[in-house]
Motif scaffolding. Sequence first.
Motif, PDB file in Angstrom:
ATOM      1  N   THR A 257     -22.596   0.238  -9.374  1.00 55.15           N
ATOM      2  CA  THR A 257     -22.922   0.912 -10.622  1.00 55.15           C
ATOM      3  C   THR A 257     -21.941   2.037 -10.905  1.00 55.15           C
ATOM      4  O   THR A 257     -21.438   2.158 -12.014  1.00 55.15           O
ATOM      5  CB  THR A 257     -24.357   1.479 -10.568  1.00 55.15           C
ATOM      6  OG1 THR A 257     -25.248   0.414 -10.306  1.00 55.15           O
ATOM      7  CG2 THR A 257     -24.716   2.148 -11.873  1.00 55.15           C
ATOM      8  N   VAL A 258     -21.659   2.863  -9.917  1.00 55.94           N
ATOM      9  CA  VAL A 258     -20.733   3.977 -10.097  1.00 55.94           C
ATOM     10  C   VAL A 258     -19.347   3.450 -10.426  1.00 55.94           C
ATOM     11  O   VAL A 258     -18.689   3.935 -11.342  1.00 55.94           O
ATOM     12  CB  VAL A 258     -20.705   4.877  -8.850  1.00 55.94           C
ATOM     13  CG1 VAL A 258     -19.590   5.898  -8.958  1.00 55.94           C
ATOM     14  CG2 VAL A 258     -22.036   5.560  -8.665  1.00 55.94           C
ATOM     15  N   GLU A 259     -18.899   2.458  -9.712  1.00 56.51           N
ATOM     16  CA  GLU A 259     -17.568   1.925  -9.952  1.00 56.51           C
ATOM     17  C   GLU A 259     -17.455   1.285 -11.330  1.00 56.51           C
ATOM     18  O   GLU A 259     -16.410   1.359 -11.955  1.00 56.51           O
ATOM     19  CB  GLU A 259     -17.184   0.937  -8.848  1.00 56.51           C
ATOM     20  CG  GLU A 259     -16.983   1.630  -7.518  1.00 56.51           C
ATOM     21  CD  GLU A 259     -16.737   0.669  -6.376  1.00 56.51           C
ATOM     22  OE1 GLU A 259     -16.104   1.099  -5.408  1.00 56.51           O
ATOM     23  OE2 GLU A 259     -17.171  -0.492  -6.467  1.00 56.51           O
ATOM     24  N   SER A 260     -18.529   0.692 -11.836  1.00 58.02           N
ATOM     25  CA  SER A 260     -18.464   0.056 -13.141  1.00 58.02           C
ATOM     26  C   SER A 260     -18.265   1.072 -14.265  1.00 58.02           C
ATOM     27  O   SER A 260     -17.849   0.713 -15.362  1.00 58.02           O
ATOM     28  CB  SER A 260     -19.709  -0.790 -13.399  1.00 58.02           C
ATOM     29  OG  SER A 260     -20.850   0.030 -13.517  1.00 58.02           O
ATOM     30  N   LEU A 261     -18.536   2.332 -14.005  1.00 59.13           N
ATOM     31  CA  LEU A 261     -18.287   3.376 -14.996  1.00 59.13           C
ATOM     32  C   LEU A 261     -16.811   3.453 -15.362  1.00 59.13           C
ATOM     33  O   LEU A 261     -16.459   3.915 -16.448  1.00 59.13           O
ATOM     34  CB  LEU A 261     -18.741   4.737 -14.467  1.00 59.13           C
ATOM     35  CG  LEU A 261     -20.228   4.931 -14.247  1.00 59.13           C
ATOM     36  CD1 LEU A 261     -20.487   6.276 -13.570  1.00 59.13           C
ATOM     37  CD2 LEU A 261     -20.991   4.827 -15.548  1.00 59.13           C
ATOM     38  N   PHE A 262     -15.957   2.994 -14.468  1.00 59.39           N
ATOM     39  CA  PHE A 262     -14.518   3.091 -14.661  1.00 59.39           C
ATOM     40  C   PHE A 262     -13.884   1.798 -15.170  1.00 59.39           C
ATOM     41  O   PHE A 262     -12.673   1.652 -15.152  1.00 59.39           O
ATOM     42  CB  PHE A 262     -13.847   3.555 -13.364  1.00 59.39           C
ATOM     43  CG  PHE A 262     -14.276   4.935 -12.975  1.00 59.39           C
ATOM     44  CD1 PHE A 262     -13.701   6.038 -13.572  1.00 59.39           C
ATOM     45  CD2 PHE A 262     -15.273   5.133 -12.042  1.00 59.39           C
ATOM     46  CE1 PHE A 262     -14.097   7.324 -13.250  1.00 59.39           C
ATOM     47  CE2 PHE A 262     -15.678   6.409 -11.697  1.00 59.39           C
ATOM     48  CZ  PHE A 262     -15.096   7.506 -12.306  1.00 59.39           C
ATOM     49  N   ALA A 263     -14.691   0.884 -15.651  1.00 64.20           N
ATOM     50  CA  ALA A 263     -14.144  -0.367 -16.197  1.00 64.20           C
ATOM     51  C   ALA A 263     -13.395  -0.125 -17.504  1.00 64.20           C
ATOM     52  O   ALA A 263     -12.293  -0.637 -17.696  1.00 64.20           O
ATOM     53  CB  ALA A 263     -15.261  -1.388 -16.404  1.00 64.20           C
ATOM     54  N   ARG A 264     -13.983   0.665 -18.417  1.00 64.91           N
ATOM     55  CA  ARG A 264     -13.373   0.989 -19.715  1.00 64.91           C
ATOM     56  C   ARG A 264     -13.681   2.434 -20.081  1.00 64.91           C
ATOM     57  O   ARG A 264     -14.326   2.714 -21.092  1.00 64.91           O
ATOM     58  CB  ARG A 264     -13.899   0.055 -20.809  1.00 64.91           C
ATOM     59  CG  ARG A 264     -13.439  -1.375 -20.701  1.00 64.91           C
ATOM     60  CD  ARG A 264     -14.060  -2.242 -21.783  1.00 64.91           C
ATOM     61  NE  ARG A 264     -15.496  -2.024 -21.992  1.00 64.91           N
ATOM     62  CZ  ARG A 264     -16.465  -2.481 -21.195  1.00 64.91           C
ATOM     63  NH1 ARG A 264     -16.165  -3.198 -20.137  1.00 64.91           N
ATOM     64  NH2 ARG A 264     -17.732  -2.232 -21.462  1.00 64.91           N
ATOM     65  N   PRO A 265     -13.226   3.381 -19.282  1.00 68.85           N
ATOM     66  CA  PRO A 265     -13.573   4.778 -19.567  1.00 68.85           C
ATOM     67  C   PRO A 265     -12.770   5.357 -20.724  1.00 68.85           C
ATOM     68  O   PRO A 265     -11.646   4.930 -21.005  1.00 68.85           O
ATOM     69  CB  PRO A 265     -13.208   5.488 -18.265  1.00 68.85           C
ATOM     70  CG  PRO A 265     -12.077   4.681 -17.728  1.00 68.85           C
ATOM     71  CD  PRO A 265     -12.409   3.251 -18.089  1.00 68.85           C
ATOM     72  N   LEU A 266     -13.372   6.340 -21.375  1.00 70.05           N
ATOM     73  CA  LEU A 266     -12.695   7.123 -22.400  1.00 70.05           C
ATOM     74  C   LEU A 266     -12.453   8.505 -21.817  1.00 70.05           C
ATOM     75  O   LEU A 266     -13.379   9.156 -21.337  1.00 70.05           O
ATOM     76  CB  LEU A 266     -13.552   7.234 -23.658  1.00 70.05           C
ATOM     77  CG  LEU A 266     -12.961   8.127 -24.750  1.00 70.05           C
ATOM     78  CD1 LEU A 266     -11.661   7.513 -25.301  1.00 70.05           C
ATOM     79  CD2 LEU A 266     -13.969   8.356 -25.861  1.00 70.05           C
ATOM     80  N   LEU A 267     -11.193   8.944 -21.866  1.00 71.75           N
ATOM     81  CA  LEU A 267     -10.820  10.249 -21.344  1.00 71.75           C
ATOM     82  C   LEU A 267     -10.394  11.145 -22.507  1.00 71.75           C
ATOM     83  O   LEU A 267      -9.291  10.992 -23.021  1.00 71.75           O
ATOM     84  CB  LEU A 267      -9.661  10.129 -20.345  1.00 71.75           C
ATOM     85  CG  LEU A 267      -9.964   9.561 -18.975  1.00 71.75           C
ATOM     86  CD1 LEU A 267     -10.325   8.098 -19.012  1.00 71.75           C
ATOM     87  CD2 LEU A 267      -8.767   9.777 -18.069  1.00 71.75           C
ATOM     88  N   PRO A 268     -11.253  12.065 -22.957  1.00 73.65           N
ATOM     89  CA  PRO A 268     -10.835  13.013 -23.985  1.00 73.65           C
ATOM     90  C   PRO A 268      -9.970  14.099 -23.333  1.00 73.65           C
ATOM     91  O   PRO A 268     -10.341  14.659 -22.308  1.00 73.65           O
ATOM     92  CB  PRO A 268     -12.148  13.592 -24.507  1.00 73.65           C
ATOM     93  CG  PRO A 268     -13.199  13.203 -23.544  1.00 73.65           C
ATOM     94  CD  PRO A 268     -12.657  12.176 -22.627  1.00 73.65           C
ATOM     95  N   ILE A 269      -8.812  14.370 -23.918  1.00 72.36           N
ATOM     96  CA  ILE A 269      -7.845  15.307 -23.343  1.00 72.36           C
ATOM     97  C   ILE A 269      -7.576  16.425 -24.352  1.00 72.36           C
ATOM     98  O   ILE A 269      -7.275  16.156 -25.513  1.00 72.36           O
ATOM     99  CB  ILE A 269      -6.519  14.586 -23.002  1.00 72.36           C
ATOM    100  CG1 ILE A 269      -6.750  13.411 -22.058  1.00 72.36           C
ATOM    101  CG2 ILE A 269      -5.499  15.559 -22.453  1.00 72.36           C
ATOM    102  CD1 ILE A 269      -7.196  13.775 -20.665  1.00 72.36           C
ATOM    103  N   ALA A 270      -7.625  17.680 -23.872  1.00 75.85           N
ATOM    104  CA  ALA A 270      -7.436  18.839 -24.754  1.00 75.85           C
ATOM    105  C   ALA A 270      -5.998  19.332 -24.800  1.00 75.85           C
ATOM    106  O   ALA A 270      -5.520  19.720 -25.857  1.00 75.85           O
ATOM    107  CB  ALA A 270      -8.341  19.986 -24.304  1.00 75.85           C
TER     108      ALA A 270
END
Length: 159
Positions: free
Chosen positions: A4-17
């Motif tokens: 479950t934890v690893e699946s969080l990183f399948a298509r993550p969105l990284l907002p960058i400032a």
Amino acid sequence: MTETVESLFARPLLPIANEADATATCRAAFPHIAGQHGQATVVHVIEKAGGAPDKAGVEQREELADEVFDIVARIADEFGLDVKTELRFATDVAEEILDVADETDATAIVFSPREGRGWWDLFSGDVRKHLVHNDERPVVVLPGSDETEPDSTTDDGDR
């Protein structure tokens, strides 16, 4: 549980400032994404003033975005990742981040906290609350990296 934890990183969105945020977030997130053979999307939202005069010109803000995306690309190359980038303009930063998350079918919104103003402004108060409370996807906060790019306290024109 690990699945479950690893699946969080399948298509993550990284907002960058800003530049320092790009370094910290990418260094913290990319090992997890590479381990999952995931596809990350990085978004930089330029806040529009909504009728008030902008603090910095569009050209200056776009130059910052180019610098941010250059850092993202360099770190992505180190991890063998193909990362999509999105530059957006919006009066509501949180809503725009959520819109990109919807459009990319993000599995999570992932970032690394920064002590500099750029991160705090992007993820303070209403924006942070909106991201956490108004979306069904998980928000993952990863530990920061000791390595930094340009000083995160430098005014980048977005504040």
